[in-house]
Scaffold this motif. Sequence first.
Motif, PDB file in Angstrom:
ATOM      1  N   GLU A  14       0.830  -1.201   0.000  1.00 41.26           N
ATOM      2  CA  GLU A  14       0.000   0.000   0.000  1.00 41.26           C
ATOM      3  C   GLU A  14       0.872   1.262   0.000  1.00 41.26           C
ATOM      4  N   ALA A  15       1.962   1.243   0.768  1.00 40.97           N
ATOM      5  CA  ALA A  15       2.860   2.406   0.770  1.00 40.97           C
ATOM      6  C   ALA A  15       3.440   2.642  -0.610  1.00 40.97           C
ATOM      7  N   ASP A  16       3.828   1.542  -1.276  1.00 43.22           N
ATOM      8  CA  ASP A  16       4.382   1.677  -2.633  1.00 43.22           C
ATOM      9  C   ASP A  16       3.314   2.186  -3.595  1.00 43.22           C
ATOM     10  N   THR A  17       2.064   1.667  -3.437  1.00 43.69           N
ATOM     11  CA  THR A  17       0.974   2.100  -4.320  1.00 43.69           C
ATOM     12  C   THR A  17       0.661   3.581  -4.104  1.00 43.69           C
ATOM     13  N   TYR A  18       0.584   4.003  -2.822  1.00 43.87           N
ATOM     14  CA  TYR A  18       0.331   5.419  -2.558  1.00 43.87           C
ATOM     15  C   TYR A  18       1.462   6.286  -3.100  1.00 43.87           C
ATOM     16  N   GLY A  58       4.515  25.213  -1.199  1.00 46.23           N
ATOM     17  CA  GLY A  58       4.823  23.787  -1.102  1.00 46.23           C
ATOM     18  C   GLY A  58       3.637  22.959  -0.648  1.00 46.23           C
ATOM     19  N   SER A  59       2.742  23.548   0.160  1.00 43.45           N
ATOM     20  CA  SER A  59       1.592  22.774   0.632  1.00 43.45           C
ATOM     21  C   SER A  59       0.630  22.421  -0.490  1.00 43.45           C
ATOM     22  N   TYR A  60       0.761  23.060  -1.653  1.00 42.25           N
ATOM     23  CA  TYR A  60      -0.102  22.736  -2.803  1.00 42.25           C
ATOM     24  C   TYR A  60       0.036  21.266  -3.201  1.00 42.25           C
ATOM     25  N   PHE A  61       1.225  20.689  -3.001  1.00 41.49           N
ATOM     26  CA  PHE A  61       1.477  19.333  -3.448  1.00 41.49           C
ATOM     27  C   PHE A  61       1.105  18.286  -2.401  1.00 41.49           C
ATOM     28  N   THR A  62       0.758  18.736  -1.158  1.00 42.07           N
ATOM     29  CA  THR A  62       0.502  17.746  -0.110  1.00 42.07           C
ATOM     30  C   THR A  62      -0.776  17.999   0.667  1.00 42.07           C
ATOM     31  N   SER A  63      -1.432  19.139   0.437  1.00 43.60           N
ATOM     32  CA  SER A  63      -2.519  19.544   1.319  1.00 43.60           C
ATOM     33  C   SER A  63      -3.747  18.650   1.230  1.00 43.60           C
ATOM     34  N   PHE A  64      -3.854  17.841   0.190  1.00 46.84           N
ATOM     35  CA  PHE A  64      -5.065  17.030   0.028  1.00 46.84           C
ATOM     36  C   PHE A  64      -5.048  15.754   0.863  1.00 46.84           C
ATOM     37  N   VAL A  65      -3.933  15.444   1.519  1.00 41.50           N
ATOM     38  CA  VAL A  65      -3.827  14.184   2.244  1.00 41.50           C
ATOM     39  C   VAL A  65      -4.834  14.165   3.398  1.00 41.50           C
ATOM     40  N   SER A  66      -5.418  12.992   3.663  1.00 41.87           N
ATOM     41  CA  SER A  66      -6.422  12.862   4.716  1.00 41.87           C
ATOM     42  C   SER A  66      -6.244  11.538   5.446  1.00 41.87           C
ATOM     43  N   ALA A  67      -6.798  11.490   6.637  1.00 42.05           N
ATOM     44  CA  ALA A  67      -6.676  10.280   7.442  1.00 42.05           C
ATOM     45  C   ALA A  67      -7.420   9.114   6.825  1.00 42.05           C
ATOM     46  N   SER A  68      -8.469   9.384   6.052  1.00 39.43           N
ATOM     47  CA  SER A  68      -9.237   8.285   5.454  1.00 39.43           C
ATOM     48  C   SER A  68      -8.417   7.519   4.441  1.00 39.43           C
ATOM     49  N   SER A  69      -7.439   8.159   3.813  1.00 43.96           N
ATOM     50  CA  SER A  69      -6.642   7.490   2.786  1.00 43.96           C
ATOM     51  C   SER A  69      -5.339   6.942   3.342  1.00 43.96           C
ATOM     52  N   LEU A  70      -4.669   7.693   4.241  1.00 45.18           N
ATOM     53  CA  LEU A  70      -3.357   7.261   4.733  1.00 45.18           C
ATOM     54  C   LEU A  70      -3.373   6.836   6.196  1.00 45.18           C
ATOM     55  N   GLY A  71      -4.512   6.985   6.850  1.00 39.70           N
ATOM     56  CA  GLY A  71      -4.542   6.690   8.271  1.00 39.70           C
ATOM     57  C   GLY A  71      -4.143   7.903   9.100  1.00 39.70           C
ATOM     58  N   GLN A  72      -4.366   7.812  10.422  1.00 37.13           N
ATOM     59  CA  GLN A  72      -4.117   8.948  11.292  1.00 37.13           C
ATOM     60  C   GLN A  72      -2.647   9.360  11.318  1.00 37.13           C
ATOM     61  N   ASP A  73      -1.748   8.403  11.153  1.00 34.89           N
ATOM     62  CA  ASP A  73      -0.311   8.695  11.228  1.00 34.89           C
ATOM     63  C   ASP A  73       0.364   8.624   9.873  1.00 34.89           C
ATOM     64  N   ARG A 111     -18.741   5.588   7.531  1.00 37.08           N
ATOM     65  CA  ARG A 111     -19.223   6.961   7.665  1.00 37.08           C
ATOM     66  C   ARG A 111     -18.070   7.961   7.505  1.00 37.08           C
ATOM     67  N   THR A 112     -16.929   7.625   8.118  1.00 40.05           N
ATOM     68  CA  THR A 112     -15.756   8.502   8.002  1.00 40.05           C
ATOM     69  C   THR A 112     -15.270   8.570   6.564  1.00 40.05           C
ATOM     70  N   ALA A 113     -15.274   7.426   5.883  1.00 38.85           N
ATOM     71  CA  ALA A 113     -14.782   7.387   4.492  1.00 38.85           C
ATOM     72  C   ALA A 113     -15.661   8.218   3.576  1.00 38.85           C
ATOM     73  N   THR A 114     -16.985   8.118   3.738  1.00 40.60           N
ATOM     74  CA  THR A 114     -17.872   8.871   2.850  1.00 40.60           C
ATOM     75  C   THR A 114     -17.774  10.367   3.102  1.00 40.60           C
ATOM     76  N   GLU A 115     -17.551  10.769   4.337  1.00 39.98           N
ATOM     77  CA  GLU A 115     -17.446  12.195   4.619  1.00 39.98           C
ATOM     78  C   GLU A 115     -16.120  12.784   4.146  1.00 39.98           C
TER      79      GLU A 115
END
Length: 890
Positions: free
Chosen positions: A52-56, A186-201, A329-333
């Motif tokens: 998953e890390a490689d895919t992301y 620089g945040s333009y390239f990373t700001s979209f990251v969310s816990a639903s996709s990568l987890g809390q950490d 519910r978290t994923a859909t939001e």
Amino acid sequence: MKSAFSSLSHTNFFLAVLWPVLAALCCIALWIVTLARADTEAERAETLVLKEADTYAQAYEQYVTRSIAQMDQITMQLKYGWENSRRPGLIEDMRAGGMFTDQAFVSVSIVGADGAVLSSSRGAGMPPSMAQAAFFLQHKNNNSTALRVDVAPVGFQADRQQVLFTRRLERADDEFDGIVVMAVDGSYFTSFVSASSLGQDGVLALADSGAKFWIEQGAAGRTANTQVLDLDAVGIVGDGARLLGAEAFRDGIARAVGWRDSPVYPVVAVAALSRQEGSAAARHYWEASRDRAVVASACLVLLSALAGVLSLRAAAREREYEAVRLAYRTATESANDGFYMAAPVRDRKGQMVDFRIVDCNERGAAFYGFRRADLVGRALSTLDRGIVGQEIIDTYRLAMSNGFYEEDRRMPVDDRLTITWGRRRLVRVGNGLAITLQDISERKRHETDLERLANEDALTGLRNRSWLLHFFPTLLRAVPKAGSGLAVLFIDLDELKQVNDSYGHVVGDQLLAAAARRLGTLLRPTDQAVRFGGDEFVVLLRPAIDERSIDEGHVAAVAERIVATFATPFALDSGVQAVTGASVGISLYPRDGLDATTLLRNADIAMYAAKNEGKGHYRFFDQFLSGQAERCAFLKGQLARAIEADQFLLHYQPRVDTVSGALLSMEALLRWQHPEFGMVPPGEFIPLAESSGLILQIGALVIDKACAQLAAWGAAGMQPVPVSINVSPKQFGRGVVACQFEAALRRHALPAVLVEVEITESAMMGEHAVVLAELAGLHKLGIKLHLDDFGTGYSSLSQLRTLKMDVLKVDRAFTNELEQGEGRVFFEAIVSMAHALRMTVVAEGVETAAQLRILQEIGCDEVQGFHISRPLAAQDIEACFLGAHRVACA
């Protein structure tokens, strides 16, 4: 009775001992299997989190590459706009027009050659001068116009980490004229990251290949300035993923880290997933397996505990279900797509007349310009009215009937809707519908742009070759129905290469654009003009026909207008008056072909026939031209076989002293003895060898054959004179000529004075440094150098002084003009100039005694031509060695 009781007692005793032993053995086996499977699941979880890390990382790299490609395109557009306008307020005007208003663009600037900012979207937060910046000096000292990616140095706005995209600007003469600087947050390239996709950490990061800058964003909301990964402990590795311990991260959380290098730009995409979160499934499996083992063990030890164990397992299942529901519910939001639950509204007859939104996420509500609380409970008919609304209700009914429906739909024109195109997926769930709405507006715009770019030439605005090849079959099918003929005109600009070599490719591009505009003025609305490639255009004409044939007169009239119009000089934007011409080849449907490939090929053949007739002409295709083309193609295919079969031989043409007639040297001339066609003229096969690249092998073969013949003459006791060998410009371009001559002289034990090299003026138009290096190498070997066909190319006096040639061979065109007054004066001037440069002068193509007499009078050193001798085979030239070495050897 006692015995039976004792036996029963022993049996019970034995069973009393046996069952605990069996239970203990079963428990041991159960726990061994449970622990082994838990270890396997843990290993699988680590493998999965690595994958998953490689895919992301791969997906993030693709996103970064696309984003940088957009920056690349914007900087290229700014470069083109500035170089064509040089308007000081260019960026400010573009910003006033709505560009560069996004907060991601910190600043967009044009920096002059002195490092000062000439135009900028935001003046604040930038150094007053960039003349000493590393990226500025890199562009200034390197003529590459490629995009450069770097981190903003000291002097830029310090409270925002910025990535700089820079590109070199050039003047019309390709000299440095400054740079384009685009500073992006620089945040333009990373700001979209969310816990639903990568987890809390989870962490995403972007770096360059040298780790000069590092932009990082955590899923839990860390800022870009908070760096978790300890680069000093880890460094940047190649593509792939690996597990790193807690010591590699400043927050002490172990992670699986994937790296991906961009294949296009020097950046690295990094994705890190928490090992603890990644192994959650393995822990859940272990917990479930442990629970089952405990339950099984408890059942073996105490059956009365069964009800309690079942209750615990039921509670565990309920917790798992609640966790799944919460995760959904978290994923859909957190998703980018809109999710809706719709229930049908029925009339008294049970017919579905409308649908009501019973649930949705905030993203879905935002598509309609609402908050979730405002959208839930609304009827579909109140959101989409009129014909469009009725169509959507019918679509919902169809999904309820079939169970599934999916479509891409252009959204209705409504100020409330925030998307233009949407992909809607409807799935029946119970007595309602689950709807997913995805915004595909950007994708549709991209597809439209791609279709336009695929079918339109960016430089001229004409249709391109891809469009022509797709459109041609449709056109041919329509021609018989329309009752009109079709003519294909293949147009080639005659002097574009000379314009590019003289003024540069920017002026050449302006000439192509002007030629396209001029061509459009000569055609009717029903005709089609296409840029086929390079300096080639194709025009499709639909002329009127009579009962028997196409009206060739009309086609010829159009071709004549094209030739005449293109002969007029082009006044270009750069101030250059470019002179070119056009050669036109014509094929007619259906006479000359029934498909696009045949018609284009035959028109191309006719165009080359027109060009060979002197350029600036047009020519209709006929079968004779096809035979010539087939012969050329056949000979081109036979060239490689001719080298293997040793079908090439050398003839030698003497070169004598103009006054005494003494034999001074000979020119080696290549001949091809083909087994089917006989002696093939050099003018027929040499161009084929040049175009196919086989001239390199043939040139090496000529060097070896000439040296071998000289060695054979010497071994026979003769005293041969030097032999001059013609060398192709392509051989000089490869930089192997001096090495080939050195090897041949060593192989045949020849002194260098017996070999001379002839180079044409066109060879000097290539890589000048390579040519100078080759000539220096030949001079070092002691080989004389001849400048062949002087007067037909672009030699200048400075070139002659630089190249230090030994012999100047004047082209036969000037020899033919000797008996005319101006011709003699011109030739005499060439002799004076060559002698001033200490060069020997050779007149080529001497065919009459009168020409020889004039050359003697003006002091020409040597002569060569049919009046002296025709080219002779090796055995025939030997008489010149044995004779008096005079003109009489002919």
